[in-house]
Design a protein around this motif. Structure first.
Motif, short mmCIF file in Angstrom:
data_model
loop_
_atom_site.label_atom_id
_atom_site.label_comp_id
_atom_site.label_asym_id
_atom_site.label_seq_id
_atom_site.Cartn_x
_atom_site.Cartn_y
_atom_site.Cartn_z
N LEU A 163 52.77 4.62 51.68
CA LEU A 163 53.29 4.29 50.35
C LEU A 163 52.22 4.46 49.28
CD1 LEU A 163 55.58 3.02 48.61
CD2 LEU A 163 54.51 0.81 49.09
N PHE A 164 51.00 3.96 49.54
CA PHE A 164 49.96 4.03 48.52
C PHE A 164 49.08 5.28 48.63
CE2 PHE A 164 50.82 -0.55 48.29
CZ PHE A 164 50.96 -0.67 46.92
N THR A 165 49.10 5.97 49.75
CA THR A 165 48.27 7.19 49.85
C THR A 165 49.01 8.43 49.37
OG1 THR A 165 48.92 7.47 52.16
CG2 THR A 165 46.83 6.32 51.72
N ASN A 166 50.31 8.53 49.65
CA ASN A 166 51.05 9.75 49.29
C ASN A 166 52.01 9.55 48.13
OD1 ASN A 166 49.80 11.12 51.37
ND2 ASN A 166 51.42 10.68 52.82
N TRP A 167 52.77 8.48 48.16
CA TRP A 167 53.86 8.31 47.19
C TRP A 167 53.42 7.65 45.91
CZ3 TRP A 167 58.60 6.22 50.33
CH2 TRP A 167 58.95 7.16 51.29
N PHE A 168 52.57 6.65 46.00
CA PHE A 168 52.27 5.81 44.85
C PHE A 168 50.77 5.87 44.55
CE2 PHE A 168 52.94 2.19 42.12
CZ PHE A 168 54.22 2.43 41.70
N ASN A 169 50.29 7.06 44.24
CA ASN A 169 48.88 7.25 43.97
C ASN A 169 48.71 7.92 42.62
OD1 ASN A 169 46.19 7.19 44.44
ND2 ASN A 169 46.15 8.85 45.90
N PHE A 170 49.07 7.21 41.56
CA PHE A 170 49.04 7.77 40.21
C PHE A 170 47.66 7.69 39.57
CE2 PHE A 170 53.45 6.30 40.72
CZ PHE A 170 54.08 7.52 40.60
N TYR A 171 46.89 6.66 39.90
CA TYR A 171 45.59 6.44 39.28
C TYR A 171 44.49 6.52 40.33
CZ TYR A 171 48.55 4.63 35.57
OH TYR A 171 49.50 4.50 34.61
N GLU A 172 43.27 6.79 39.87
CA GLU A 172 42.13 6.81 40.78
C GLU A 172 41.77 5.40 41.24
OE1 GLU A 172 38.81 8.89 39.16
OE2 GLU A 172 40.06 10.54 38.46
N THR A 173 41.91 4.43 40.37
CA THR A 173 41.59 3.04 40.68
C THR A 173 42.75 2.42 41.46
OG1 THR A 173 40.39 2.94 38.59
CG2 THR A 173 40.86 0.86 39.67
N GLN A 174 42.45 1.94 42.65
CA GLN A 174 43.50 1.38 43.51
C GLN A 174 44.13 0.14 42.90
OE1 GLN A 174 44.86 2.55 46.24
NE2 GLN A 174 43.55 4.34 46.22
N PHE A 175 43.36 -0.64 42.15
CA PHE A 175 43.91 -1.84 41.52
C PHE A 175 45.03 -1.48 40.56
CE2 PHE A 175 43.85 -4.91 38.01
CZ PHE A 175 44.15 -6.06 38.71
N PHE A 176 44.87 -0.39 39.81
CA PHE A 176 45.90 0.04 38.88
C PHE A 176 47.17 0.47 39.61
CE2 PHE A 176 42.53 1.43 35.58
CZ PHE A 176 42.29 0.10 35.27
N ASN A 177 47.01 1.11 40.77
CA ASN A 177 48.17 1.49 41.57
C ASN A 177 48.95 0.28 42.05
OD1 ASN A 177 47.76 4.27 41.38
ND2 ASN A 177 46.33 4.25 43.09
N ILE A 178 48.24 -0.76 42.46
CA ILE A 178 48.90 -1.97 42.95
C ILE A 178 49.62 -2.68 41.80
CG2 ILE A 178 48.47 -4.27 43.91
CD1 ILE A 178 46.27 -2.98 45.59
N VAL A 179 48.94 -2.81 40.66
CA VAL A 179 49.57 -3.46 39.50
C VAL A 179 50.79 -2.67 39.04
CG1 VAL A 179 49.22 -4.12 37.08
CG2 VAL A 179 47.47 -4.62 38.77
N LEU A 180 50.68 -1.35 39.02
CA LEU A 180 51.80 -0.51 38.62
C LEU A 180 52.97 -0.67 39.60
CD1 LEU A 180 52.81 1.68 36.65
CD2 LEU A 180 51.96 3.34 38.29
N PHE A 181 52.68 -0.76 40.88
CA PHE A 181 53.73 -0.95 41.88
C PHE A 181 54.49 -2.26 41.63
CE2 PHE A 181 55.01 -2.77 45.99
CZ PHE A 181 55.93 -1.81 46.39
N PHE A 182 53.75 -3.34 41.42
CA PHE A 182 54.41 -4.62 41.19
C PHE A 182 55.13 -4.67 39.84
CE2 PHE A 182 51.53 -6.14 44.58
CZ PHE A 182 52.51 -6.61 45.44
N ALA A 183 54.60 -3.99 38.84
CA ALA A 183 55.29 -3.93 37.55
C ALA A 183 56.60 -3.16 37.67
CB ALA A 183 54.39 -3.29 36.50
N LEU A 184 56.58 -2.06 38.43
CA LEU A 184 57.79 -1.29 38.65
C LEU A 184 58.80 -2.08 39.48
CD1 LEU A 184 59.05 1.45 38.06
CD2 LEU A 184 58.08 2.25 40.20
#
Length: 83
Positions: A44-65
């Motif tokens: 989920l976070f390596t292929n599908w949900f990897n929009f930003y270089e910073t992993q923290f931003f990816n997690i926050v974006l996931f929960f916001a979505l």
């Protein structure tokens, strides 16, 4: 309807801030521990949900979505009419 627009507006502003700040090294250097790193290494976070270089931003974006989707579902299922 007005609350929905506010939530979408916050989501867009959050993404714009992340886009501006993401290129600055290292803004947020967090260690997520063993469980957090295992979650970050999932497909989920390596292929599908990897929009930003910073992993923290990816997690926050996931929960916001996820919040946007659940808010929309709640509004559709429990639609209340105001008089």
């Amino acid at each position: 309807m007005k609350k929905w627009i506010i939530h979408v507006g916050y989501f867009i502003i959050l993404n714009l801030i992340f886009l501006i700040v993401d290129g600055i090294p290292p803004i947020i250097d967090l260690e997520f521990g063993n469980l957090g790193n295992k979650v970050l290494q999932t497909e989920l976070f390596t292929n599908w949900f990897n929009f930003y270089e910073t992993q923290f931003f990816n997690i926050v974006l996931f929960f916001a979505l996820l919040h946007l989707i659940l808010t929309g579902l709640y509004a559709v299922v429990f639609k209340t009419r105001t008089k």
